[in-house]
Scaffold this motif. Structure first.
Motif, PDB file in Angstrom:
ATOM      1  N   VAL A  26      -0.864   3.206   6.401  1.00  0.00           N
ATOM      2  CA  VAL A  26      -1.179   1.850   6.033  1.00  0.00           C
ATOM      3  C   VAL A  26       0.146   1.090   5.608  1.00  0.00           C
ATOM      4  CG1 VAL A  26      -2.511   0.168   5.097  1.00  0.00           C
ATOM      5  CG2 VAL A  26      -3.673   2.512   5.468  1.00  0.00           C
ATOM      6  N   VAL A  27       0.463  -0.074   6.146  1.00  0.00           N
ATOM      7  CA  VAL A  27       1.346  -0.928   5.642  1.00  0.00           C
ATOM      8  C   VAL A  27       0.473  -2.083   5.215  1.00  0.00           C
ATOM      9  CG1 VAL A  27       3.402  -2.303   6.273  1.00  0.00           C
ATOM     10  CG2 VAL A  27       2.782  -0.129   7.186  1.00  0.00           C
ATOM     11  N   ILE A  28       0.821  -2.747   4.087  1.00  0.00           N
ATOM     12  CA  ILE A  28       0.216  -3.907   3.441  1.00  0.00           C
ATOM     13  C   ILE A  28       1.270  -4.824   2.921  1.00  0.00           C
ATOM     14  CG2 ILE A  28      -1.419  -4.810   1.957  1.00  0.00           C
ATOM     15  CD1 ILE A  28      -2.998  -2.059   1.786  1.00  0.00           C
ATOM     16  N   THR A  29       1.193  -6.051   3.441  1.00  0.00           N
ATOM     17  CA  THR A  29       2.179  -7.127   2.770  1.00  0.00           C
ATOM     18  C   THR A  29       1.348  -8.149   2.291  1.00  0.00           C
ATOM     19  OG1 THR A  29       2.352  -7.965   5.192  1.00  0.00           O
ATOM     20  CG2 THR A  29       3.981  -6.570   4.373  1.00  0.00           C
ATOM     21  N   PRO A  30       1.828  -9.057   1.589  1.00  0.00           N
ATOM     22  CA  PRO A  30       0.886  -9.902   0.599  1.00  0.00           C
ATOM     23  C   PRO A  30       0.710 -11.268   1.286  1.00  0.00           C
ATOM     24  CG  PRO A  30       3.229  -9.815  -0.255  1.00  0.00           C
ATOM     25  CD  PRO A  30       3.260  -9.003   0.866  1.00  0.00           C
ATOM     26  N   HIS A  31       0.191 -11.234   2.330  1.00  0.00           N
ATOM     27  CA  HIS A  31      -0.103 -12.677   3.224  1.00  0.00           C
ATOM     28  C   HIS A  31       1.097 -13.657   3.336  1.00  0.00           C
ATOM     29  CE1 HIS A  31      -3.615 -15.572   4.230  1.00  0.00           C
ATOM     30  NE2 HIS A  31      -2.642 -15.774   5.059  1.00  0.00           N
ATOM     31  N   VAL A  32       2.154 -13.086   4.016  1.00  0.00           N
ATOM     32  CA  VAL A  32       3.308 -13.696   3.743  1.00  0.00           C
ATOM     33  C   VAL A  32       3.857 -13.865   5.212  1.00  0.00           C
ATOM     34  CG1 VAL A  32       4.227 -13.071   1.708  1.00  0.00           C
ATOM     35  CG2 VAL A  32       4.717 -11.545   3.805  1.00  0.00           C
ATOM     36  N   GLY A  33       2.939 -14.030   6.305  1.00  0.00           N
ATOM     37  CA  GLY A  33       3.040 -14.142   7.508  1.00  0.00           C
ATOM     38  C   GLY A  33       3.664 -15.498   8.084  1.00  0.00           C
ATOM     39  N   GLY A  34       3.140 -16.550   7.482  1.00  0.00           N
ATOM     40  CA  GLY A  34       3.756 -17.759   7.872  1.00  0.00           C
ATOM     41  C   GLY A  34       4.667 -18.455   6.704  1.00  0.00           C
ATOM     42  N   SER A  35       5.357 -17.295   5.974  1.00  0.00           N
ATOM     43  CA  SER A  35       6.266 -17.763   4.922  1.00  0.00           C
ATOM     44  C   SER A  35       7.792 -17.457   5.167  1.00  0.00           C
ATOM     45  CB  SER A  35       6.006 -16.871   3.616  1.00  0.00           C
ATOM     46  OG  SER A  35       4.735 -17.200   3.219  1.00  0.00           O
ATOM     47  N   THR A  36       8.068 -18.494   5.916  1.00  0.00           N
ATOM     48  CA  THR A  36       9.543 -18.631   6.499  1.00  0.00           C
ATOM     49  C   THR A  36       9.991 -19.879   5.902  1.00  0.00           C
ATOM     50  OG1 THR A  36       9.246 -19.440   8.633  1.00  0.00           O
ATOM     51  CG2 THR A  36       9.424 -17.054   8.400  1.00  0.00           C
ATOM     52  N   TYR A  37      11.267 -20.236   5.541  1.00  0.00           N
ATOM     53  CA  TYR A  37      11.690 -21.627   5.271  1.00  0.00           C
ATOM     54  C   TYR A  37      11.436 -22.616   6.325  1.00  0.00           C
ATOM     55  CZ  TYR A  37      14.334 -18.926   1.649  1.00  0.00           C
ATOM     56  OH  TYR A  37      14.507 -18.314   0.625  1.00  0.00           O
ATOM     57  N   ARG A  84      -6.910 -13.035   9.235  1.00  0.00           N
ATOM     58  CA  ARG A  84      -7.773 -13.276   7.994  1.00  0.00           C
ATOM     59  C   ARG A  84      -8.341 -11.887   7.515  1.00  0.00           C
ATOM     60  NH1 ARG A  84      -5.306 -17.367   6.634  1.00  0.00           N
ATOM     61  NH2 ARG A  84      -5.937 -19.246   6.272  1.00  0.00           N
ATOM     62  N   GLY A  85      -8.440 -11.730   6.324  1.00  0.00           N
ATOM     63  CA  GLY A  85      -9.016 -10.170   5.885  1.00  0.00           C
ATOM     64  C   GLY A  85     -10.356  -9.900   6.225  1.00  0.00           C
ATOM     65  N   GLY A  86     -11.110 -10.996   6.361  1.00  0.00           N
ATOM     66  CA  GLY A  86     -12.830 -11.019   6.639  1.00  0.00           C
ATOM     67  C   GLY A  86     -12.941 -10.575   7.852  1.00  0.00           C
ATOM     68  N   PRO A 100     -11.075  -7.736  -0.454  1.00  0.00           N
ATOM     69  CA  PRO A 100     -10.712  -9.221  -0.725  1.00  0.00           C
ATOM     70  C   PRO A 100      -9.249  -9.395  -0.566  1.00  0.00           C
ATOM     71  CG  PRO A 100     -11.056  -7.550  -2.405  1.00  0.00           C
ATOM     72  CD  PRO A 100     -11.678  -7.053  -1.394  1.00  0.00           C
ATOM     73  N   GLU A 101      -8.840 -10.580  -1.067  1.00  0.00           N
ATOM     74  CA  GLU A 101      -7.302 -11.030  -1.213  1.00  0.00           C
ATOM     75  C   GLU A 101      -6.952 -11.623  -2.457  1.00  0.00           C
ATOM     76  OE1 GLU A 101      -4.432 -13.769   1.378  1.00  0.00           O
ATOM     77  OE2 GLU A 101      -5.526 -12.071   2.578  1.00  0.00           O
ATOM     78  N   PRO A 102      -6.081 -11.070  -3.340  1.00  0.00           N
ATOM     79  CA  PRO A 102      -5.339  -9.819  -2.900  1.00  0.00           C
ATOM     80  C   PRO A 102      -6.407  -8.519  -3.144  1.00  0.00           C
ATOM     81  CG  PRO A 102      -5.019 -10.481  -5.448  1.00  0.00           C
ATOM     82  CD  PRO A 102      -5.784 -11.671  -4.635  1.00  0.00           C
ATOM     83  N   LEU A 103      -6.040  -7.526  -2.624  1.00  0.00           N
ATOM     84  CA  LEU A 103      -6.557  -6.218  -2.614  1.00  0.00           C
ATOM     85  C   LEU A 103      -6.463  -5.678  -4.259  1.00  0.00           C
ATOM     86  CD1 LEU A 103      -8.249  -4.620  -0.546  1.00  0.00           C
ATOM     87  CD2 LEU A 103      -6.278  -3.354  -0.212  1.00  0.00           C
ATOM     88  N   PRO A 104      -7.318  -5.393  -4.872  1.00  0.00           N
ATOM     89  CA  PRO A 104      -7.313  -4.758  -6.225  1.00  0.00           C
ATOM     90  C   PRO A 104      -6.356  -3.525  -6.139  1.00  0.00           C
ATOM     91  CG  PRO A 104      -9.683  -5.049  -5.699  1.00  0.00           C
ATOM     92  CD  PRO A 104      -8.771  -5.148  -4.398  1.00  0.00           C
ATOM     93  N   GLN A 105      -5.511  -3.661  -7.153  1.00  0.00           N
ATOM     94  CA  GLN A 105      -4.466  -2.788  -7.517  1.00  0.00           C
ATOM     95  C   GLN A 105      -4.582  -1.318  -7.238  1.00  0.00           C
ATOM     96  OE1 GLN A 105      -2.078  -3.451 -10.743  1.00  0.00           O
ATOM     97  NE2 GLN A 105      -0.559  -1.952 -10.478  1.00  0.00           N
ATOM     98  N   GLU A 106      -5.896  -0.816  -7.716  1.00  0.00           N
ATOM     99  CA  GLU A 106      -6.526   0.330  -7.490  1.00  0.00           C
ATOM    100  C   GLU A 106      -7.227   0.822  -6.238  1.00  0.00           C
ATOM    101  OE1 GLU A 106      -9.823  -2.159  -9.198  1.00  0.00           O
ATOM    102  OE2 GLU A 106      -7.639  -2.057  -9.369  1.00  0.00           O
ATOM    103  N   HIS A 107      -7.283  -0.032  -5.406  1.00  0.00           N
ATOM    104  CA  HIS A 107      -7.838   0.233  -3.878  1.00  0.00           C
ATOM    105  C   HIS A 107      -7.244   1.344  -3.268  1.00  0.00           C
ATOM    106  CE1 HIS A 107      -9.683  -0.347  -0.230  1.00  0.00           C
ATOM    107  NE2 HIS A 107     -10.509  -1.311  -0.740  1.00  0.00           N
ATOM    108  N   PRO A 108      -8.144   2.219  -2.773  1.00  0.00           N
ATOM    109  CA  PRO A 108      -7.666   3.451  -2.153  1.00  0.00           C
ATOM    110  C   PRO A 108      -6.676   3.306  -1.126  1.00  0.00           C
ATOM    111  CG  PRO A 108     -10.188   3.375  -1.858  1.00  0.00           C
ATOM    112  CD  PRO A 108      -9.564   2.239  -2.804  1.00  0.00           C
ATOM    113  N   LEU A 109      -6.968   2.241  -0.197  1.00  0.00           N
ATOM    114  CA  LEU A 109      -6.067   1.775   0.939  1.00  0.00           C
ATOM    115  C   LEU A 109      -4.445   1.816   0.619  1.00  0.00           C
ATOM    116  CD1 LEU A 109      -7.346  -1.359   2.980  1.00  0.00           C
ATOM    117  CD2 LEU A 109      -6.818   1.102   3.726  1.00  0.00           C
TER     118      LEU A 109
END
Length: 329
Positions: free
Chosen positions: A284-295, A241-243, A269-278
């Motif tokens: 840094v590698v950022i993926t969009p909370h897809v850890g559990g997203s398999t068929y 979790r991001g927090g 926050p999630e999603p991270l704002p598009q302009e965030h400096p990260l």
């Protein structure tokens, strides 16, 4: 409309409940599909769920305002393990059962976790970017990275997901230490993991991976002071979790070189704002909370969540209650 109980399924347009779970629910209930805007409770959500007897939360939030418009609500079934999207205290006060689906997405999240470790250690994100531009020689500049083998991997939490990560990285030749106040020494020995306190873990680990729930106690468990305890060569991975991580402190740590890198499937926050400096940092590698997203995972989790709703209305005990005390009320 028939006299069947009403179940509202909260989800976004791009993340529906698996069709096999929908079939299960339709056999017993009138099913409403309520489209959410992520974790926001708005008027559309409240209108969609009004009068529901059960709510299955694929993506969304259930707070007091939702419960207020569902006076006969008997169960809130959470798709996944993130019960922070439900006001569990308020649900318990009202006698509403809350369930979740531990373990169902553990293989998927554990595999992505290790994939993110390899990505940040081997600079794969930078290499891929250059190759997509057709810049072979520039890509090779980033070609010398680090291995998991021989590293100390520190796991913050060794439940369903953390324990799977432990087994995978041990097979890759890593030493594993862990901080988890809820795990016994006996269980740690079974996993071949050494339990340590959090400060020791942060100071010793080359790779830190977080697998804890987000609670009042764990919010910002990785803060500025704790980031400063880490090795300057260490990387941190968060698929929980991001927090759990103070985002601004993490940015500072990466920008100023306190640590070597971070791989995040979750943000705050999630999603991270598009302009965030990260987004602009190369380490840094950022993926969009897809850890559990398999068929496979989506089907398992969806069926488990739907089964909990069916069991509630059949008078059967829940398989994975969050607040079992309501069963005694």
């Amino acid at each position: 409309m028939s006299g069947k109980p009403i179940v509202s399924v909260l989800s976004t347009k791009d993340a529906p409940l698996h069709e096999d779970a929908v079939k299960m629910l339709l056999e017993y209930f009138n099913v409403r599909f309520v489209t959410t805007k992520g974790w926001v409770v708005d008027e559309d959500v409240l209108r969609g769920v009004v009068g529901s007897d059960a709510i299955l939360v694929r993506i969304g939030r259930v707070d007091k305002s939702v419960m207020d418009v569902c006076p006969n609500l008997k169960i809130i079934s959470v798709h996944g393990v993130g019960t922070d999207r439900v006001d569990v205290e308020e649900a318990t006060r009202r006698g509403i059962l809350v369930t979740y689906t531990p373990g169902a997405n553990a293989p998927a999240v554990a595999e992505l976790t290790v994939g993110l470790m390899i990505t940040i250690l081997r600079n794969l994100h930078l290499i891929i970017d250059k190759m997509l531009e057709g810049r072979w020689d520039d890509a090779r500049v980033f070609g010398t990275g680090s291995e998991v083998c021989g590293k100390v991997v520190g796991l913050v939490g060794i439940g369903n997901i953390g324990s799977r990560v432990a087994r995978i990285v041990k097979a890759m030749g890593a030493e594993v230490i862990a901080y988890d106040p809820y795990v016994t020494e006996e269980r740690a020995r079974e996993l071949g993991v050494k339990l340590v306190d959090l400060e020791t873990l942060l100071k010793q680990a080359d790779i830190i991976s977080i697998h804890a729930p987000l609670t009042k106690e764990t919010y910002h468990i990785i803060n500025e002071d704790r980031l400063k305890m880490m090795k300057p060569t260490a990387v941190i991975v968060n698929t929980a979790r991001g927090g759990l991580i103070d985002t601004e402190a993490l940015y500072k740590a990466l920008k100023e070189g306190w640590i070597a890198g971070a791989a995040l499937d979750v943000t705050d926050p999630e999603p991270l704002p598009q302009e965030h400096p990260l987004y602009k940092l190369p380490n840094v590698v950022i993926t969009p909370h897809v850890g559990g997203s398999t068929y496979e995972s989506m089907r398992r989790v969806s069926l488990m969540a739907a089964e909990e709703v069916v069991r509630r209305f059949k008078g059967l005990p829940p398989l994975n209650p969050v607040n079992p005390q309501v069963l005694k009320q």
